[in-house]
Design a protein around this motif. Structure first.
Motif, PDB file in Angstrom:
ATOM      1  N   ALA A  69     -27.205  25.804 -20.749  1.00  0.00           N
ATOM      2  CA  ALA A  69     -28.141  24.884 -20.614  1.00  0.00           C
ATOM      3  C   ALA A  69     -27.311  23.471 -20.709  1.00  0.00           C
ATOM      4  CB  ALA A  69     -29.232  24.894 -22.145  1.00  0.00           C
ATOM      5  N   ILE A  70     -26.301  23.565 -21.840  1.00  0.00           N
ATOM      6  CA  ILE A  70     -25.505  22.381 -22.007  1.00  0.00           C
ATOM      7  C   ILE A  70     -24.868  21.914 -20.688  1.00  0.00           C
ATOM      8  CG2 ILE A  70     -23.259  21.608 -22.911  1.00  0.00           C
ATOM      9  CD1 ILE A  70     -24.221  23.356 -25.612  1.00  0.00           C
ATOM     10  N   ASP A  71     -24.392  23.057 -19.958  1.00  0.00           N
ATOM     11  CA  ASP A  71     -23.656  22.696 -18.458  1.00  0.00           C
ATOM     12  C   ASP A  71     -24.502  22.093 -17.747  1.00  0.00           C
ATOM     13  OD1 ASP A  71     -21.330  23.963 -19.695  1.00  0.00           O
ATOM     14  OD2 ASP A  71     -21.556  25.925 -18.730  1.00  0.00           O
ATOM     15  N   LEU A  72     -25.712  21.963 -17.776  1.00  0.00           N
ATOM     16  CA  LEU A  72     -26.737  21.686 -16.886  1.00  0.00           C
ATOM     17  C   LEU A  72     -26.718  20.336 -16.951  1.00  0.00           C
ATOM     18  CD1 LEU A  72     -29.467  24.494 -16.631  1.00  0.00           C
ATOM     19  CD2 LEU A  72     -27.849  23.888 -14.732  1.00  0.00           C
ATOM     20  N   ALA A  73     -26.311  19.669 -18.471  1.00  0.00           N
ATOM     21  CA  ALA A  73     -26.743  18.409 -18.628  1.00  0.00           C
ATOM     22  C   ALA A  73     -25.962  17.321 -17.645  1.00  0.00           C
ATOM     23  CB  ALA A  73     -26.259  17.914 -20.124  1.00  0.00           C
ATOM     24  N   ALA A  74     -26.550  16.090 -17.575  1.00  0.00           N
ATOM     25  CA  ALA A  74     -26.021  15.160 -16.667  1.00  0.00           C
ATOM     26  C   ALA A  74     -25.047  14.310 -17.333  1.00  0.00           C
ATOM     27  CB  ALA A  74     -27.010  14.215 -15.784  1.00  0.00           C
ATOM     28  N   HIS A  75     -25.368  14.010 -18.642  1.00  0.00           N
ATOM     29  CA  HIS A  75     -24.662  12.953 -19.439  1.00  0.00           C
ATOM     30  C   HIS A  75     -23.837  13.765 -20.480  1.00  0.00           C
ATOM     31  CE1 HIS A  75     -27.335  10.229 -18.026  1.00  0.00           C
ATOM     32  NE2 HIS A  75     -28.462  10.771 -18.484  1.00  0.00           N
ATOM     33  N   HIS A  76     -22.680  12.903 -20.893  1.00  0.00           N
ATOM     34  CA  HIS A  76     -21.704  13.665 -21.909  1.00  0.00           C
ATOM     35  C   HIS A  76     -22.346  13.850 -23.196  1.00  0.00           C
ATOM     36  CE1 HIS A  76     -18.806  12.708 -18.814  1.00  0.00           C
ATOM     37  NE2 HIS A  76     -18.840  11.382 -18.946  1.00  0.00           N
ATOM     38  N   TRP A  77     -23.239  12.941 -23.799  1.00  0.00           N
ATOM     39  CA  TRP A  77     -23.691  13.316 -24.983  1.00  0.00           C
ATOM     40  C   TRP A  77     -24.977  14.139 -24.981  1.00  0.00           C
ATOM     41  CZ3 TRP A  77     -21.729  12.664 -29.905  1.00  0.00           C
ATOM     42  CH2 TRP A  77     -20.632  11.733 -29.968  1.00  0.00           C
ATOM     43  N   VAL A  78     -25.135  15.229 -25.921  1.00  0.00           N
ATOM     44  CA  VAL A  78     -25.978  16.051 -25.795  1.00  0.00           C
ATOM     45  C   VAL A  78     -26.829  16.575 -27.085  1.00  0.00           C
ATOM     46  CG1 VAL A  78     -26.291  18.788 -25.484  1.00  0.00           C
ATOM     47  CG2 VAL A  78     -25.137  17.597 -23.737  1.00  0.00           C
ATOM     48  N   LEU A  79     -27.931  16.427 -27.103  1.00  0.00           N
ATOM     49  CA  LEU A  79     -28.937  16.754 -28.550  1.00  0.00           C
ATOM     50  C   LEU A  79     -29.208  18.152 -28.202  1.00  0.00           C
ATOM     51  CD1 LEU A  79     -30.127  16.170 -31.252  1.00  0.00           C
ATOM     52  CD2 LEU A  79     -31.820  14.906 -29.906  1.00  0.00           C
ATOM     53  N   LEU A  80     -28.736  19.041 -29.040  1.00  0.00           N
ATOM     54  CA  LEU A  80     -29.248  20.511 -28.754  1.00  0.00           C
ATOM     55  C   LEU A  80     -30.384  20.969 -29.625  1.00  0.00           C
ATOM     56  CD1 LEU A  80     -28.507  23.109 -27.142  1.00  0.00           C
ATOM     57  CD2 LEU A  80     -26.797  23.774 -29.008  1.00  0.00           C
ATOM     58  N   LEU A  81     -31.404  21.192 -29.154  1.00  0.00           N
ATOM     59  CA  LEU A  81     -32.686  21.576 -30.148  1.00  0.00           C
ATOM     60  C   LEU A  81     -33.311  22.885 -29.476  1.00  0.00           C
ATOM     61  CD1 LEU A  81     -34.606  18.095 -30.636  1.00  0.00           C
ATOM     62  CD2 LEU A  81     -32.868  19.383 -32.346  1.00  0.00           C
ATOM     63  N   ASP A  82     -33.695  23.745 -30.565  1.00  0.00           N
ATOM     64  CA  ASP A  82     -34.383  24.816 -30.132  1.00  0.00           C
ATOM     65  C   ASP A  82     -35.972  24.378 -30.081  1.00  0.00           C
ATOM     66  OD1 ASP A  82     -32.462  26.609 -30.380  1.00  0.00           O
ATOM     67  OD2 ASP A  82     -32.974  27.015 -32.421  1.00  0.00           O
ATOM     68  N   ALA A  83     -36.734  24.903 -29.240  1.00  0.00           N
ATOM     69  CA  ALA A  83     -38.132  24.498 -29.094  1.00  0.00           C
ATOM     70  C   ALA A  83     -38.959  24.538 -30.256  1.00  0.00           C
ATOM     71  CB  ALA A  83     -38.666  25.696 -28.013  1.00  0.00           C
ATOM     72  N   ASP A  84     -38.582  25.113 -31.280  1.00  0.00           N
ATOM     73  CA  ASP A  84     -39.404  24.998 -32.408  1.00  0.00           C
ATOM     74  C   ASP A  84     -38.743  24.055 -33.443  1.00  0.00           C
ATOM     75  OD1 ASP A  84     -37.287  26.672 -33.193  1.00  0.00           O
ATOM     76  OD2 ASP A  84     -38.474  28.226 -33.964  1.00  0.00           O
ATOM     77  N   GLU A  85     -38.092  23.078 -33.004  1.00  0.00           N
ATOM     78  CA  GLU A  85     -37.385  22.025 -33.846  1.00  0.00           C
ATOM     79  C   GLU A  85     -37.954  20.716 -33.399  1.00  0.00           C
ATOM     80  OE1 GLU A  85     -33.317  24.350 -34.932  1.00  0.00           O
ATOM     81  OE2 GLU A  85     -33.338  23.073 -33.290  1.00  0.00           O
ATOM     82  N   ALA A  86     -37.797  20.017 -34.348  1.00  0.00           N
ATOM     83  CA  ALA A  86     -38.301  18.507 -33.881  1.00  0.00           C
ATOM     84  C   ALA A  86     -37.485  17.316 -34.781  1.00  0.00           C
ATOM     85  CB  ALA A  86     -39.715  18.418 -34.036  1.00  0.00           C
ATOM     86  N   LEU A  87     -37.405  16.437 -34.077  1.00  0.00           N
ATOM     87  CA  LEU A  87     -36.685  15.078 -34.845  1.00  0.00           C
ATOM     88  C   LEU A  87     -37.604  14.423 -35.619  1.00  0.00           C
ATOM     89  CD1 LEU A  87     -34.366  13.405 -32.583  1.00  0.00           C
ATOM     90  CD2 LEU A  87     -33.789  15.249 -34.008  1.00  0.00           C
ATOM     91  N   THR A  88     -37.366  14.010 -36.881  1.00  0.00           N
ATOM     92  CA  THR A  88     -38.091  12.907 -37.659  1.00  0.00           C
ATOM     93  C   THR A  88     -38.091  11.589 -36.917  1.00  0.00           C
ATOM     94  OG1 THR A  88     -36.600  12.538 -39.271  1.00  0.00           O
ATOM     95  CG2 THR A  88     -37.803  14.238 -39.688  1.00  0.00           C
ATOM     96  N   PRO A  89     -39.017  10.717 -37.234  1.00  0.00           N
ATOM     97  CA  PRO A  89     -38.761   9.327 -36.864  1.00  0.00           C
ATOM     98  C   PRO A  89     -37.479   8.734 -37.040  1.00  0.00           C
ATOM     99  CG  PRO A  89     -41.189   9.578 -37.131  1.00  0.00           C
ATOM    100  CD  PRO A  89     -40.287  10.839 -37.790  1.00  0.00           C
ATOM    101  N   ALA A  90     -37.131   8.831 -38.560  1.00  0.00           N
ATOM    102  CA  ALA A  90     -35.827   8.327 -39.012  1.00  0.00           C
ATOM    103  C   ALA A  90     -34.699   9.134 -38.498  1.00  0.00           C
ATOM    104  CB  ALA A  90     -35.736   8.725 -40.638  1.00  0.00           C
TER     105      ALA A  90
END
Length: 261
Positions: A69-90
């Motif tokens: 999945a990481i190799d499929l990314a177009a950009h150098h910087w990657v945020l890797l999350l699981d489907a049951d995770e989420a960022l807070t607004p902060a």
């Protein structure tokens, strides 16, 4: 604000219950990559509705699947999350600010866990995980089950970038995961190399419980915190017990009398 472009990378399998919340929490992502391993629910529809680039392949193992999945990314910087995770607004604000002028090759983000019917109390100690990184300087390790990125270069912790893990909504789900994960850890290679398994089975589970419940202050979560700490200790026991069992089976297959240091 000018910043490094970011690819949000998520691996999925029947993740319809949590995927929308995950993707909605990163509205600033310049690209969303979803690598699915054969979902039969609405996972793919949800991903495409969020503008994700969706690819599919059979599950290749925790590390290999995430690396693909990481190799499929177009950009150098990657945020890797699981489907049951989420960022807070902060966390979203903190990550965008950091990407304006990155000071490291990777960043560890604090993760608050779901303790069954509640989120981990704010006063308890939470673990940080390396999830934001420049993929030119990092790749997944080969640890079974608990695979994680490894980065060559400086790694910093983003203290305000807390993300949430909604992985264990009930005790039954927790127990299933403990059984699956402990079985995944009981590989022949690990069984052959592990030492002092009987001592670890005996001593480490209660020490783990005390560390979680007292030192990490899970007691602030009431009964949810107690059950979480106790189930974590049970996982530690299962992991070493299954390694012990695997070693005995290997020794029996070799015709030797089973023995374990």
């Amino acid at each position: 604000m000018a910043r490094e472009p970011l690819s949000l990378v998520v691996t999925t399998f029947n993740s319809a219950g949590t995927l929308a919340r995950c993707l909605d929490s990163v509205p600033f992502a310049d690209e969303i990559v979803v690598l699915d391993s054969g979902s039969t629910d609405a996972t793919l529809q949800i991903a495409r509705a969020h503008g994700a680039r969706v690819e599919q392949q059979a599950f290749a193992g925790y590390a290999a699947q995430k690396q693909r999945a990481i190799d499929l990314a177009a950009h150098h910087w990657v945020l890797l999350l699981d489907a049951d995770e989420a960022l807070t607004p902060a966390a979203a604000t903190s990550i965008q600010r950091e990407l304006a002028a990155p000071r490291a090759a990777g960043y560890r983000l604090p993760r608050r866990e779901q303790m069954f019917w509640m989120l981990q109390p704010r006063g308890s100690r939470i673990n940080a995980h390396l999830r934001l990184f420049d993929r030119r300087h990092g790749a997944m390790n080969d640890t079974p089950v608990h695979a994680a990125p490894r980065v060559r270069g400086r790694v910093r912790k983003l203290h305000r970038a807390v993300f949430l893990h909604y992985g264990e909504p009930d005790i039954a789900t927790k127990v299933r995961k403990l059984n699956d994960y402990s079985s995944g850890m009981a590989t022949p290679a690990r069984a052959a190399q592990a030492r002092f398994l009987r001592t670890r089975m005996l001593l480490y589970p209660p020490l783990f419980f005390l560390r979680q419940y007292l030192l990490k202050r899970y007691f602030l979560g009431g009964w949810a915190g107690y059950i979480s700490a106790a189930s974590g200790a049970y996982y530690v026991f299962l992991k070493y017990a299954k390694l012990y069992e695997a070693r005995r089976a290997m020794q029996a297959a070799d015709g030797a009398a089973p023995r374990t240091p």
